[in-house]
Design a protein around this motif. Structure first.
Motif, PDB file in Angstrom:
ATOM      1  N   ASP A   1      -1.959   4.604  -2.232  1.00  0.00           N
ATOM      2  CA  ASP A   1      -1.155   4.384  -3.431  1.00  0.00           C
ATOM      3  C   ASP A   1      -0.500   5.697  -3.836  1.00  0.00           C
ATOM      4  N   ALA A   2       0.636   5.591  -4.494  1.00  0.00           N
ATOM      5  CA  ALA A   2       1.326   6.774  -5.006  1.00  0.00           C
ATOM      6  C   ALA A   2       0.609   7.288  -6.245  1.00  0.00           C
ATOM      7  N   PRO A   3       0.553   8.601  -6.438  1.00  0.00           N
ATOM      8  CA  PRO A   3      -0.113   9.152  -7.626  1.00  0.00           C
ATOM      9  C   PRO A   3       0.726   8.918  -8.882  1.00  0.00           C
ATOM     10  N   PRO A   4       0.141   9.055 -10.053  1.00  0.00           N
ATOM     11  CA  PRO A   4       0.888   8.879 -11.306  1.00  0.00           C
ATOM     12  C   PRO A   4       2.077   9.840 -11.378  1.00  0.00           C
ATOM     13  N   GLY A   5       3.212   9.344 -11.831  1.00  0.00           N
ATOM     14  CA  GLY A   5       4.402  10.171 -11.973  1.00  0.00           C
ATOM     15  C   GLY A   5       5.285  10.211 -10.749  1.00  0.00           C
ATOM     16  N   ALA A   6       4.792   9.691  -9.620  1.00  0.00           N
ATOM     17  CA  ALA A   6       5.581   9.704  -8.387  1.00  0.00           C
ATOM     18  C   ALA A   6       6.547   8.521  -8.364  1.00  0.00           C
ATOM     19  N   GLN A   7       7.645   8.693  -7.641  1.00  0.00           N
ATOM     20  CA  GLN A   7       8.643   7.632  -7.491  1.00  0.00           C
ATOM     21  C   GLN A   7       8.431   6.935  -6.152  1.00  0.00           C
ATOM     22  N   VAL A   8       8.009   5.685  -6.168  1.00  0.00           N
ATOM     23  CA  VAL A   8       7.766   4.940  -4.934  1.00  0.00           C
ATOM     24  C   VAL A   8       9.098   4.550  -4.302  1.00  0.00           C
ATOM     25  N   LEU A   9       9.270   4.910  -3.035  1.00  0.00           N
ATOM     26  CA  LEU A   9      10.497   4.613  -2.304  1.00  0.00           C
ATOM     27  C   LEU A   9      10.343   3.406  -1.386  1.00  0.00           C
ATOM     28  N   ASP A  10       9.159   3.262  -0.812  1.00  0.00           N
ATOM     29  CA  ASP A  10       8.936   2.156   0.126  1.00  0.00           C
ATOM     30  C   ASP A  10       7.434   1.976   0.304  1.00  0.00           C
ATOM     31  N   GLU A  11       7.025   0.751   0.589  1.00  0.00           N
ATOM     32  CA  GLU A  11       5.625   0.476   0.895  1.00  0.00           C
ATOM     33  C   GLU A  11       5.541  -0.839   1.659  1.00  0.00           C
ATOM     34  N   GLY A  12       4.486  -0.958   2.458  1.00  0.00           N
ATOM     35  CA  GLY A  12       4.335  -2.167   3.253  1.00  0.00           C
ATOM     36  C   GLY A  12       3.285  -1.973   4.322  1.00  0.00           C
ATOM     37  N   GLY A  13       3.395  -2.724   5.401  1.00  0.00           N
ATOM     38  CA  GLY A  13       2.420  -2.653   6.482  1.00  0.00           C
ATOM     39  C   GLY A  13       2.445  -3.913   7.310  1.00  0.00           C
TER      40      GLY A  13
ATOM     41  N   ASN B   1      -2.179  -7.726  12.909  1.00  0.00           N
ATOM     42  CA  ASN B   1      -2.306  -8.762  13.930  1.00  0.00           C
ATOM     43  C   ASN B   1      -3.777  -8.830  14.337  1.00  0.00           C
ATOM     44  N   GLU B   2      -4.069  -9.472  15.456  1.00  0.00           N
ATOM     45  CA  GLU B   2      -5.480  -9.689  15.797  1.00  0.00           C
ATOM     46  C   GLU B   2      -6.184  -8.438  16.295  1.00  0.00           C
ATOM     47  N   ILE B   3      -5.456  -7.362  16.557  1.00  0.00           N
ATOM     48  CA  ILE B   3      -6.103  -6.162  17.102  1.00  0.00           C
ATOM     49  C   ILE B   3      -5.896  -4.912  16.255  1.00  0.00           C
ATOM     50  N   ALA B   4      -4.987  -4.940  15.282  1.00  0.00           N
ATOM     51  CA  ALA B   4      -4.723  -3.727  14.522  1.00  0.00           C
ATOM     52  C   ALA B   4      -4.117  -4.066  13.166  1.00  0.00           C
ATOM     53  N   SER B   5      -4.158  -3.083  12.267  1.00  0.00           N
ATOM     54  CA  SER B   5      -3.542  -3.238  10.958  1.00  0.00           C
ATOM     55  C   SER B   5      -3.055  -1.883  10.478  1.00  0.00           C
ATOM     56  N   CYS B   6      -2.112  -1.919   9.557  1.00  0.00           N
ATOM     57  CA  CYS B   6      -1.540  -0.685   9.035  1.00  0.00           C
ATOM     58  C   CYS B   6      -0.987  -0.951   7.645  1.00  0.00           C
ATOM     59  N   LYS B   7      -1.121   0.047   6.752  1.00  0.00           N
ATOM     60  CA  LYS B   7      -0.507  -0.018   5.433  1.00  0.00           C
ATOM     61  C   LYS B   7       0.006   1.376   5.093  1.00  0.00           C
ATOM     62  N   PHE B   8       1.202   1.429   4.476  1.00  0.00           N
ATOM     63  CA  PHE B   8       1.785   2.731   4.165  1.00  0.00           C
ATOM     64  C   PHE B   8       2.484   2.679   2.814  1.00  0.00           C
ATOM     65  N   VAL B   9       2.704   3.879   2.256  1.00  0.00           N
ATOM     66  CA  VAL B   9       3.511   4.031   1.055  1.00  0.00           C
ATOM     67  C   VAL B   9       4.279   5.344   1.183  1.00  0.00           C
ATOM     68  N   LYS B  10       5.545   5.323   0.766  1.00  0.00           N
ATOM     69  CA  LYS B  10       6.390   6.513   0.790  1.00  0.00           C
ATOM     70  C   LYS B  10       6.866   6.770  -0.635  1.00  0.00           C
ATOM     71  N   TYR B  11       6.715   8.018  -1.094  1.00  0.00           N
ATOM     72  CA  TYR B  11       7.073   8.306  -2.472  1.00  0.00           C
ATOM     73  C   TYR B  11       7.561   9.747  -2.628  1.00  0.00           C
ATOM     74  N   LEU B  12       8.211  10.003  -3.764  1.00  0.00           N
ATOM     75  CA  LEU B  12       8.681  11.336  -4.124  1.00  0.00           C
ATOM     76  C   LEU B  12       7.806  11.888  -5.239  1.00  0.00           C
TER      77      LEU B  12
END
Length: 277
Positions: A203-215, A218-229
């Motif tokens: 998660d983005a910290p307080p005060g940061a501007q979230v630009l993108d997030e997602g992930g 499937n049956e063998i792997a997973s991923c989650k990301f967030v991009k922020y300023l």
């Protein structure tokens, strides 16, 4: 356990947690990996190139820095891209001398050569750190055209300019070819890794501007990301970077990245022995 990767590029932060590929993967997992299509690989490579350029811009340039677009006139069209590279290198050398003589900050730049879209006229997009009077100086040095356009980083943002400057990679299938040229004095993103629990979120910290997030999953792997300023006061620059390698898994849009070993330094023992008398 999952792997967490955090990339800090000035104010820009890309934070992700993902499943690490196991060396003893089952036959089903190996089959799933082999099902990755060429289109998926090309899309991932293009996304990686854009992300690297975005991070490099964020590390070194501010909102009020410049993006210059220099276009050739008809009678001075270059024979090849190498001609443009040589001309730009001479211009950068002259700009450095100009700044050094006046005690101004050293020149930083990233440039991209294009000419495959629109009217196919060769032109160069150049990002430079601004000091004042840069457009007039560049125009006086660009002797092969009368059209030099000026834009600012803030007009598109880091992601917007990175996407715009790598568009020919996507449109003309230029995967594997060098798309942008940075100056050697640029700062590099800082990449850190840590092991985390399977339930860890990003998660983005307080005060940061979230630009993108997602992930993805499937049956063998997973991923989650967030991009922020980060806020300007929290931005930290660092010259170190960690080498990474990207692996694509079919059906998972978020690529899996893991750390490579450090490069071994060449042994100097033989050289030292030769120099002794």
């Amino acid at each position: 356990m999952k792997r967490r990767k955090t990339v800090r590029a000035g104010r820009l932060v890309w934070d992700a947690v993902y499943t690490v590929p196991r060396p003893n993967a089952s036959k089903q997992e190996r089959k799933r990996i082999r099902e990755v299509t060429e289109e998926q690989v090309q899309r991932t490579n293009a996304n990686t190139a854009q992300r690297k350029l975005e991070q490099l811009i964020a590390c070194n340039f501010a909102d009020d820095d410049l993006v210059l677009t220099a276009t050739y006139r008809d009678e001075d069209l270059p024979e090849s891209a190498d001609v443009t590279r040589k001309r730009l290198n001479k211009i950068f050398t002259q700009m450095r001398k100009y700044r050094k003589a006046r005690g101004l900050p050293d020149l930083k730049y990233i440039y991209v050569l294009e000419g495959r879209h629109g009217d196919h006229r060769p032109h160069a997009h150049i990002i430079i750190n601004a000091i004042g009077g840069d457009l007039e100086l560049f125009k006086s040095l660009w002797l092969w055209g009368d059209d030099v356009q000026l834009n600012y980083i803030r007009e598109r943002g880091y992601d917007g300019w990175a996407g715009y400057l790598t568009k020919e990679r996507r449109e003309a299938s230029l995967n594997g070819k060098k798309q942008f040229v940075p100056s050697r004095n640029l700062d590099r993103p800082v990449t850190t890794y840590e092991w985390v629990d399977d339930g860890t979120s990003v998660d983005a910290p307080p005060g940061a501007q979230v630009l993108d997030e997602g992930g993805g999953r499937n049956e063998i792997a997973s991923c989650k990301f967030v991009k922020y300023l980060l806020p300007w006061s929290a931005a930290v620059h660092n010259n170190n970077a960690t080498r990474t390698h990207t692996r694509v898994v079919s059906g998972l849009e978020c690529s899996i990245t893991y750390q490579q070993g450090l490069e071994k330094k060449p042994s100097r023992g033989r050289q030292r022995s030769k120099s002794r008398v």
